[in-house]
Design a protein around this motif. Structure first.
Motif, PDB file in Angstrom:
ATOM      1  N   LEU A  19     -37.001  49.957 -18.574  1.00 49.65           N
ATOM      2  CA  LEU A  19     -36.463  49.333 -17.350  1.00 49.65           C
ATOM      3  C   LEU A  19     -36.649  50.285 -16.162  1.00 49.65           C
ATOM      4  O   LEU A  19     -35.711  50.912 -15.657  1.00 49.65           O
ATOM      5  N   HIS A  20     -37.894  50.333 -15.727  1.00 48.56           N
ATOM      6  CA  HIS A  20     -38.408  51.386 -14.829  1.00 48.56           C
ATOM      7  C   HIS A  20     -38.001  51.308 -13.351  1.00 48.56           C
ATOM      8  O   HIS A  20     -38.309  52.225 -12.612  1.00 48.56           O
ATOM      9  N   HIS A  21     -37.375  50.205 -12.901  1.00 54.50           N
ATOM     10  CA  HIS A  21     -37.038  50.107 -11.474  1.00 54.50           C
ATOM     11  C   HIS A  21     -35.656  50.655 -11.118  1.00 54.50           C
ATOM     12  O   HIS A  21     -35.386  50.886  -9.933  1.00 54.50           O
ATOM     13  N   ILE A  79     -47.833  50.846 -18.116  1.00 53.69           N
ATOM     14  CA  ILE A  79     -48.844  49.773 -18.028  1.00 53.69           C
ATOM     15  C   ILE A  79     -48.225  48.406 -17.741  1.00 53.69           C
ATOM     16  O   ILE A  79     -48.895  47.379 -17.852  1.00 53.69           O
ATOM     17  N   ASP A  80     -46.956  48.392 -17.346  1.00 48.90           N
ATOM     18  CA  ASP A  80     -46.318  47.170 -16.829  1.00 48.90           C
ATOM     19  C   ASP A  80     -47.093  46.760 -15.559  1.00 48.90           C
ATOM     20  O   ASP A  80     -47.615  47.618 -14.848  1.00 48.90           O
ATOM     21  N   VAL A  81     -47.161  45.457 -15.252  1.00 53.26           N
ATOM     22  CA  VAL A  81     -47.910  45.008 -14.064  1.00 53.26           C
ATOM     23  C   VAL A  81     -47.240  45.464 -12.764  1.00 53.26           C
ATOM     24  O   VAL A  81     -47.869  45.475 -11.714  1.00 53.26           O
ATOM     25  N   HIS A  82     -45.967  45.873 -12.843  1.00 51.10           N
ATOM     26  CA  HIS A  82     -45.247  46.355 -11.657  1.00 51.10           C
ATOM     27  C   HIS A  82     -45.278  47.887 -11.568  1.00 51.10           C
ATOM     28  O   HIS A  82     -45.422  48.564 -12.597  1.00 51.10           O
ATOM     29  N   HIS A  83     -45.126  48.398 -10.351  1.00 52.77           N
ATOM     30  CA  HIS A  83     -45.099  49.851 -10.140  1.00 52.77           C
ATOM     31  C   HIS A  83     -43.825  50.463 -10.752  1.00 52.77           C
ATOM     32  O   HIS A  83     -42.723  49.952 -10.524  1.00 52.77           O
ATOM     33  N   GLY A  85     -40.477  46.864 -21.589  1.00 54.34           N
ATOM     34  CA  GLY A  85     -40.515  46.720 -20.132  1.00 54.34           C
ATOM     35  C   GLY A  85     -40.562  45.244 -19.793  1.00 54.34           C
ATOM     36  O   GLY A  85     -39.919  44.437 -20.461  1.00 54.34           O
ATOM     37  N   GLY A  86     -41.373  44.894 -18.783  1.00 57.61           N
ATOM     38  CA  GLY A  86     -41.492  43.489 -18.412  1.00 57.61           C
ATOM     39  C   GLY A  86     -42.231  42.691 -19.483  1.00 57.61           C
ATOM     40  O   GLY A  86     -42.692  43.238 -20.492  1.00 57.61           O
ATOM     41  N   GLY A  87     -42.372  41.400 -19.214  1.00 57.31           N
ATOM     42  CA  GLY A  87     -43.015  40.491 -20.181  1.00 57.31           C
ATOM     43  C   GLY A  87     -42.241  39.190 -20.170  1.00 57.31           C
ATOM     44  O   GLY A  87     -41.128  39.157 -20.670  1.00 57.31           O
ATOM     45  N   TYR A  88     -42.829  38.148 -19.574  1.00 59.93           N
ATOM     46  CA  TYR A  88     -42.060  36.948 -19.243  1.00 59.93           C
ATOM     47  C   TYR A  88     -42.589  35.680 -19.895  1.00 59.93           C
ATOM     48  O   TYR A  88     -42.103  34.593 -19.615  1.00 59.93           O
ATOM     49  N   THR A  89     -43.582  35.828 -20.765  1.00 63.05           N
ATOM     50  CA  THR A  89     -44.007  34.712 -21.611  1.00 63.05           C
ATOM     51  C   THR A  89     -43.758  35.212 -23.038  1.00 63.05           C
ATOM     52  O   THR A  89     -44.587  35.937 -23.605  1.00 63.05           O
TER      53      THR A  89
END
Ligand code: TV1
Ligand code: CA
Ligand code: ZN
Length: 393
Positions: free
Chosen positions: A144-146, A180-184, A311-315
Motif C-alpha cells: 500500500l505504497h501511497h 511495478i504497480d501501474v501507479h507511482h 498492491g493495486g489490482g482491480y480485476t
C-alpha cells in the motif's frame, strides 16, 4: 498436486491474515480485499502451500505502526466513526487534514483492524527475512505504497512497505525497492528521500493532472538539496498507455540489472501491483501474466533475499492469476504447474477463460494502442544509467 515440492536450498514463506479479506471499502469501490481470497484459493488449488512456510500473521500493534506513522493520525484512524454513523462533530477538520472519508479512502467498518492486519503481514514477512528464516517472503495483502506519515492517499492508509523496509534496515545495509504497480510509489519514495540506504524504483503510467498521483517524472530523483545523501536514490520510469510484455521486460532488465551492479542491494523489496496488467479496471498497460511474472523471475535470479508485496489490482481474476503464477516462480515450480486452472479450484467460473495465461485478445477483445516508442524507452534507460553515475559503488 504431488509434483509441487519445496525448492532446494532456500525457503519461501507466505504471510496472510484471512480476517483481512472480509473487509469492504464499499459497493462500487475498486479495491476488493476479496481478491486475496481468490489468490489464496488458486495458490492452494495448485498445491503450492506444501512448498512454503505458511504464516497466519497477527495484526501490527500501535507501537509498530508508530515506527513510521504520526500518533495523531493513528489515533484518528483508530477512532474515526464509520461513514454510516453520525459525523464526528468534535473533529470537523481532521478528516480533511488526514484525507480520510473521501471516495478514495472511505472510513469503513473495521478500518483500523484492516490496516493493522495488512501491516502485520508485511512486517512479519520482513522479520522472517531479517532472521534468515526465509529467503523469499510473500505478503500479497501489503504493497500500500501511497500512504504518508500523517495522511491516507489512493486507497492506502498505512504504509506497510515503509514499515517492512524499516525492519529490513535493522539487519541489512542497503534495500532496493522496486514497484511495478501501474501507479507511482510516491509514499515509499518520499519516506526514504533522505537516505542512501534505500533506492526506490517505480515503473508507472505518468500523465500529471490526468493519472493518479501525478508525480514520478523522469527527472524526479530525490531532493538535490545540499548534503542530502538520498539524492539520486529515487528512480522513476514514467510510461504511456499500452506498454507490452516485450518492451516492459527489456526495460525492467536493463534498469534493474544496472541498478543491481551499482547499488549492490543486500535485500530487495518488490511491490507487485497487478493493476499494470492488461484488462485492469484502473490500469492502462497491455502486460500479460507472463511479462508481469518475468519481473519477479528476474529479481529472484539476482540471488538476494526478497520480500514480495501485493498492491493495486482491480480485476480480481487477473490479480489472482498473476499472484498465483508469481508464487509458483518464487517456489520454482512455474514449469510444473498446468496452465489450465485446476478443475477443483474454488470460484473457477470467475476466471472466465480457464487458463492462467489468457491472450490479449481474450482479455481485451481489442488491445489498447501502445503509446510507448522505442526511442522514448531508450531515453529513459539512458537517463537512469546517468543517474547511477552519482551512486557510490
Ligand atoms: C469509490 C467508488 C472510489 C468508485 C475511486 C480511480 C473510486 C476510483 C471509484 C479511482 C474509481 C483513483 C484519484 C481524484 C484523486 C483521485 C493500492 C483528485 C473508477 C495501490 C489509487 C488510485 C491506486 C486513486 C492505488 C485514484 C494503488 N483512480 N472509482 N480513484 N482526486 N484517485 O484519481 O496504487 O493501486 O475509479
Ligand atoms: Ca509503480
Ligand atoms: Zn496502483
Amino acid at each position: 498436486e504431488s509434483n509441487i515440492v519445496r525448492p532446494k536450498g532456500y525457503t519461501v514463506s507466505y504471510h496472510a491474515n484471512p480476517e483481512m479479506e472480509k473487509h469492504h471499502f464499499g459497493q462500487t469501490h475498486p479495491m476488493k480485499p476479496w481478491r486475496l481470497t481468490l489468490t489464496k484459493s488458486l495458490v492452494s488449488a495448485y498445491g503450492m502451500p506444501f512448498a512454503m512456510d505458511n504464516y497466519n500473521t497477527r495484526a501490527a500493534t500501535y507501537e509498530e505502526l508508530k515506527s513510521f506513522h504520526a500518533s495523531d493520525y493513528l489515533d484518528y484512524l483508530a477512532t474515526a466513526p464509520p461513514e454510516d454513523q453520525p459525523r464526528d462533530i468534535d473533529n470537523p477538520d481532521k478528516e480533511v487534514k488526514f484525507n480520510l472519508g473521501g471516495s478514495d479512502c472511505p472510513l469503513f467498518h473495521g478500518l483500523y483492524d484492516y490496516c493493522s492486519m495488512s501491516a502485520g503481514s508485511s512486517m512479519d514477512a520482513a522479520r522472517k527475512i531479517c532472521n534468515k528464516q526465509s529467503d523469499i517472503a510473500i505478503a500479497w495483502s501489503g504493497g500500500l505504497h501511497h500512504a504518508k506519515r500523517s495522511e491516507a492517499s489512493g486507497f492506502c492508509y498505512i504504509n506497510d512497505i515503509v514499515l517492512g523496509i524499516l525492519q529490513l534496515l535493522r539487519c541489512y545495509p542497503r534495500v532496493l525497492y522496486i514497484d511495478i504497480d501501474v501507479h507511482h510509489g510516491d509514499g515509499v519514495e518520499e519516506a526514504f528521500f533522505s537516505t542512501d540506504r534505500v533506492m526506490t524504483v517505480s515503473f508507472h503510467k505518468y500523465q500529471p493532472e490526468v493519472f493518479f498521483p501525478g508525480t514520478g517524472g523522469l527527472d524526479d530523483n530525490g531532493p538535490k538539496s545540499e548534503h542530502n545523501p538520498g539524492a539520486h536514490h529515487a528512480i522513476n520510469v514514467p510510461l504511456n498507455d499500452g506498454i507490452t510484455d516485450e518492451q516492459y521486460e527489456s526495460l525492467f532488465q536493463g534498469i534493474i540489472g544496472k541498478i543491481n551492479e551499482h547499488f549492490r542491494p543486500s535485500v530487495i523489496a518488490l511491490q507487485c501491483g497487478a493493476d499494470s496488467l492488461a484488462g485492469d479496471r484502473l490500469g492502462r498497460f497491455n502486460l500479460q501474466v507472463q511479462g508481469h511474472g518475468a519481473c519477479v523471475a528476474f529479481c529472484k535470479r539476482l540471488g538476494i533475499p526478497m520480500i514480495i508485496f501485493g498492491g493495486g489490482g482491480y480485476t480480481p481474476r487477473n490479480v489472482a492469476r498473476a499472484w498465483a503464477y508469481e508464487t509458483s516462480i518464487a517456489i520454482d515450480c512455474q514449469d510444473k504447474i498446468d496452465p489450465i486452472i485446476p478443475q477443483h479450484a474454488p470460484w473457477r467460473e470467475h476466471f472466465i477463460h480457464e487458463t492462467l495465461f489468457p491472450t490479449l485478445e481474450q482479455i481485451l477483445g481489442e488491445p489498447r494502442a501502445n503509446r510507448n516508442t522505442q526511442k522514448r524507452l531508450q531515453e529513459i534507460v539512458q537517463h537512469v544509467h546517468e543517474q547511477l553515475r552519482f551512486v557510490a559503488h
